[in-house]
Design a protein around this motif. Structure first.
Motif, PDB file in Angstrom:
ATOM      1  N   SER A   1      30.775   9.481 -26.762  1.00 54.98           N
ATOM      2  CA  SER A   1      31.111  10.878 -26.474  1.00 54.98           C
ATOM      3  C   SER A   1      32.606  11.139 -26.660  1.00 54.98           C
ATOM      4  O   SER A   1      32.999  12.175 -27.233  1.00 54.98           O
ATOM      5  CB  SER A   1      30.685  11.241 -25.051  1.00 54.98           C
ATOM      6  OG  SER A   1      31.279  10.387 -24.094  1.00 54.98           O
ATOM      7  N   THR A   2      33.447  10.215 -26.221  1.00 57.00           N
ATOM      8  CA  THR A   2      34.894  10.398 -26.366  1.00 57.00           C
ATOM      9  C   THR A   2      35.301  10.340 -27.829  1.00 57.00           C
ATOM     10  O   THR A   2      36.125  11.150 -28.293  1.00 57.00           O
ATOM     11  CB  THR A   2      35.659   9.315 -25.574  1.00 57.00           C
ATOM     12  OG1 THR A   2      35.226   9.317 -24.219  1.00 57.00           O
ATOM     13  CG2 THR A   2      37.150   9.577 -25.627  1.00 57.00           C
TER      14      THR A   2
ATOM     15  N   THR B   1      39.788   4.428 -26.244  1.00 55.30           N
ATOM     16  CA  THR B   1      39.116   5.671 -25.847  1.00 55.30           C
ATOM     17  C   THR B   1      38.670   5.653 -24.395  1.00 55.30           C
ATOM     18  O   THR B   1      38.749   6.670 -23.701  1.00 55.30           O
ATOM     19  CB  THR B   1      37.879   5.909 -26.738  1.00 55.30           C
ATOM     20  OG1 THR B   1      37.053   4.732 -26.722  1.00 55.30           O
ATOM     21  CG2 THR B   1      38.285   6.205 -28.170  1.00 55.30           C
ATOM     22  N   THR B   2      38.196   4.507 -23.907  1.00 50.99           N
ATOM     23  CA  THR B   2      37.717   4.438 -22.521  1.00 50.99           C
ATOM     24  C   THR B   2      38.868   4.590 -21.534  1.00 50.99           C
ATOM     25  O   THR B   2      38.696   5.177 -20.460  1.00 50.99           O
ATOM     26  CB  THR B   2      36.995   3.102 -22.277  1.00 50.99           C
ATOM     27  OG1 THR B   2      37.818   2.031 -22.777  1.00 50.99           O
ATOM     28  CG2 THR B   2      35.654   3.069 -22.983  1.00 50.99           C
TER      29      THR B   2
ATOM     30  N   SER C   1      38.260   1.871 -29.764  1.00 52.98           N
ATOM     31  CA  SER C   1      37.544   1.526 -28.535  1.00 52.98           C
ATOM     32  C   SER C   1      37.641   0.027 -28.254  1.00 52.98           C
ATOM     33  O   SER C   1      37.910  -0.765 -29.160  1.00 52.98           O
ATOM     34  CB  SER C   1      36.072   1.945 -28.652  1.00 52.98           C
ATOM     35  OG  SER C   1      35.974   3.343 -28.862  1.00 52.98           O
TER      36      SER C   1
ATOM     37  N   PHE D   1      31.204   9.546 -14.322  1.00 55.25           N
ATOM     38  CA  PHE D   1      30.741   9.697 -15.707  1.00 55.25           C
ATOM     39  C   PHE D   1      29.236   9.449 -15.738  1.00 55.25           C
ATOM     40  O   PHE D   1      28.769   8.397 -15.286  1.00 55.25           O
ATOM     41  CB  PHE D   1      31.431   8.683 -16.639  1.00 55.25           C
ATOM     42  CG  PHE D   1      32.886   8.964 -16.895  1.00 55.25           C
ATOM     43  CD1 PHE D   1      33.350  10.257 -17.049  1.00 55.25           C
ATOM     44  CD2 PHE D   1      33.799   7.924 -16.981  1.00 55.25           C
ATOM     45  CE1 PHE D   1      34.693  10.518 -17.293  1.00 55.25           C
ATOM     46  CE2 PHE D   1      35.133   8.155 -17.221  1.00 55.25           C
ATOM     47  CZ  PHE D   1      35.583   9.469 -17.374  1.00 55.25           C
TER      48      PHE D   1
ATOM     49  N   VAL E   1      30.306   6.542 -22.871  1.00 55.61           N
ATOM     50  CA  VAL E   1      31.675   7.058 -22.814  1.00 55.61           C
ATOM     51  C   VAL E   1      32.366   6.899 -24.166  1.00 55.61           C
ATOM     52  O   VAL E   1      33.053   7.818 -24.637  1.00 55.61           O
ATOM     53  CB  VAL E   1      32.470   6.345 -21.702  1.00 55.61           C
ATOM     54  CG1 VAL E   1      33.949   6.719 -21.766  1.00 55.61           C
ATOM     55  CG2 VAL E   1      31.906   6.704 -20.337  1.00 55.61           C
TER      56      VAL E   1
ATOM     57  N   ALA F   1      39.616   8.309 -21.529  1.00 54.37           N
ATOM     58  CA  ALA F   1      38.559   9.046 -20.825  1.00 54.37           C
ATOM     59  C   ALA F   1      38.669   8.845 -19.311  1.00 54.37           C
ATOM     60  O   ALA F   1      38.487   9.792 -18.533  1.00 54.37           O
ATOM     61  CB  ALA F   1      37.188   8.592 -21.317  1.00 54.37           C
ATOM     62  N   THR F   2      38.981   7.613 -18.897  1.00 53.42           N
ATOM     63  CA  THR F   2      39.115   7.326 -17.461  1.00 53.42           C
ATOM     64  C   THR F   2      40.263   8.110 -16.842  1.00 53.42           C
ATOM     65  O   THR F   2      40.139   8.675 -15.746  1.00 53.42           O
ATOM     66  CB  THR F   2      39.319   5.820 -17.236  1.00 53.42           C
ATOM     67  OG1 THR F   2      38.198   5.104 -17.761  1.00 53.42           O
ATOM     68  CG2 THR F   2      39.464   5.500 -15.753  1.00 53.42           C
TER      69      THR F   2
END
Length: 448
Positions: free
Chosen positions: A234-235, A317-318, A307, A339, A231, A321-322
């Motif tokens: 990619s993010t 970032t996580t 991150s 994911f 994650v 993304a979430t």
């Protein structure tokens, strides 16, 4: 010494982290007020020293005085030490020195490390701390060597390598402090591929998190990456690519930024200004000359930030993304956020919401306050500066050196909150969570 103070006070890990950073900032403030710290031999005024020490320890990069022309070598080394300790975390540095003298790492110290690195387990945490120190030293040394060789074409050899090491440490730790003078950052190297690519690499390596770096390094042996690493990678790649393309398109015809540059220069500048909000703070374009649309994009990128377990700030970032995954799941009518064929647990979604709303609340509250104390400044400039402080980015439209004393204090508190995290502060101030022995009946409200 700081660690011994914490042990005597019997503080839990969140409180220890908050107080530890505060003590380091206080020590840095004291050193920067010494006459030997500044070129004029008078030392920094107390408030300016507090601001600078906070910015360095919280690896932000916002400055009220120019680092390269205001400080002596001693003052610059104090700032560099604060950046290094603040970026890696004082518990990581303390653990490293404890290992050097072969001191046993206690359970309490392992729990502190776990909290400072935002990990879910203490398993293998001492080995990870050693890896962090070794990897950081190698990245900074290699980056500093390359930058030193490049700078040697523009300045004496000794000065060039000192500049190279300083800027390598500053950018790897996502701090953004520079020695170029006149608040210019790296604008003179806007079209230089060596400086751009080396600094961008250092920013990304410092910002993706040490867990991710460790897993990528061991991939040849393990042939597996955790969901977290997938994650993050990619993010991060998506945000850098989208940011670079949008900045290229938005600034392409701007005569003050991209238009005068060569085709390669335009690409390098777009890439750099997309990466640096994650949350480095150095820049190769004059931020104040960018268009409003580009500045708003940078505000969004700064707020997202780096991150977990890295030297950077922001909501991470996580978290972003979430939240995006939760929105997509709701639109599709799905109950679970998926994911890479793995389900995200509900409490992680709640935590992402809490982190984001906490961050938004801090940014909105400080922006409103600064709109009162700095009444002559434009709203976007205030919002930009506050977001930069909260995300520990350090990019500036030029407002920071002109802040009133109250404005400086507000930005200091924002940088501190952004570094230790709104949740950590909340946990440090709150009572211990108590078990609930009952649940209320379900209720329904209309949403949207």
């Amino acid at each position: 010494m700081i660690q011994k103070i914490m042990e005597k006070l019997h503080l839990d890990p969140p409180k220890t982290l908050v107080l530890g950073f505060a003590l380091i900032i206080l020590l840095g403030t004291t050193l920067l007020t010494l006459p030997s710290a500044t070129v004029n031999g008078q030392g920094l005024p107390w408030l300016d020293a507090l601001f600078t020490a906070t910015s360095a320890t919280c690896v932000t990069g916002l400055v009220v005085v120019d680092t390269g022309t205001t400080f002596t070598l001693f003052g610059q080394l104090v700032i560099l030490a604060l950046i290094q300790v603040g970026g890696l975390g004082f518990m990581t540095v303390a653990t490293f020195f404890a290992l050097l003298i072969r001191k046993r790492i206690s359970l309490r110290e392992r729990l502190l490390l776990q909290e400072s690195l935002n990990l879910v387990s203490i398993e293998g945490i001492v080995r990870l701390a050693k890896m962090i120190i070794i990897f950081s030293a190698l990245a900074e040394a290699i980056g500093g060597l390359i930058l030193g060789l490049r700078f040697s074409f523009d300045m004496p050899l000794g000065k060039a390598f000192y500049f190279g090491i300083f800027h390598a440490i500053s950018n790897f730790n996502n701090a953004g402090f520079d020695l170029m003078g006149d608040f210019s950052s790296l604008t003179r190297y806007v079209e230089d591929p060596v400086v751009n690519l080396v600094v961008c690499s250092l920013i990304v390596l410092g910002g993706i998190g040490f867990i991710v770096v460790s897993e990528v390094y061991e991939y040849r042996r393990t042939h597996r990456l955790s969901l977290h690493t997938k994650v993050v990678l990619s993010t991060t790649a998506a945000l850098i690519a989208v940011g670079a393309v949008l900045i290229f398109l938005l600034e392409y015809t701007n005569p003050k930024t991209l238009q005068p540059l060569s085709p390669l220069g335009k690409v390098l500048a777009s890439l750099y200004q997309s990466i640096t909000p994650r949350t480095a703070g150095s820049n190769t374009l004059n931020i104040g000359d960018m268009r409003q649309s580009s500045l708003f994009l940078i505000i969004v990128l700064m707020f997202i930030g780096a991150s977990p377990g890295s030297t950077g700030g922001g909501i991470k970032t996580t978290t972003f993304a979430t939240l995006i995954g939760a929105v997509i799941a709701q639109i599709r009518g799905k109950e679970d956020v998926i994911f890479y064929r793995q389900r995200i647990l509900p409490h992680m979604i709640y935590k992402s919401l809490t982190v984001t709303i906490s961050g938004l609340f801090v940014v909105m509250a400080v922006t409103m306050a600064l709109s009162i104390t700095e009444a002559g400044a434009e709203f976007q400039m205030i919002l930009f500066e506050v977001t930069s402080a909260f995300a520990t980015t350090g990019l500036s439209m030029g407002l920071t050196p002109m802040l009133s004393p109250i404005g400086k204090i507000l930005i200091v508190l924002t940088m501190f909150a952004g570094r230790v995290g709104p949740l950590t502060i909340a946990f440090a101030l709150a009572q211990r969570k108590q078990k609930e022995y009952y649940r209320y009946p379900k209720g329904k409200i209309m949403i949207g």
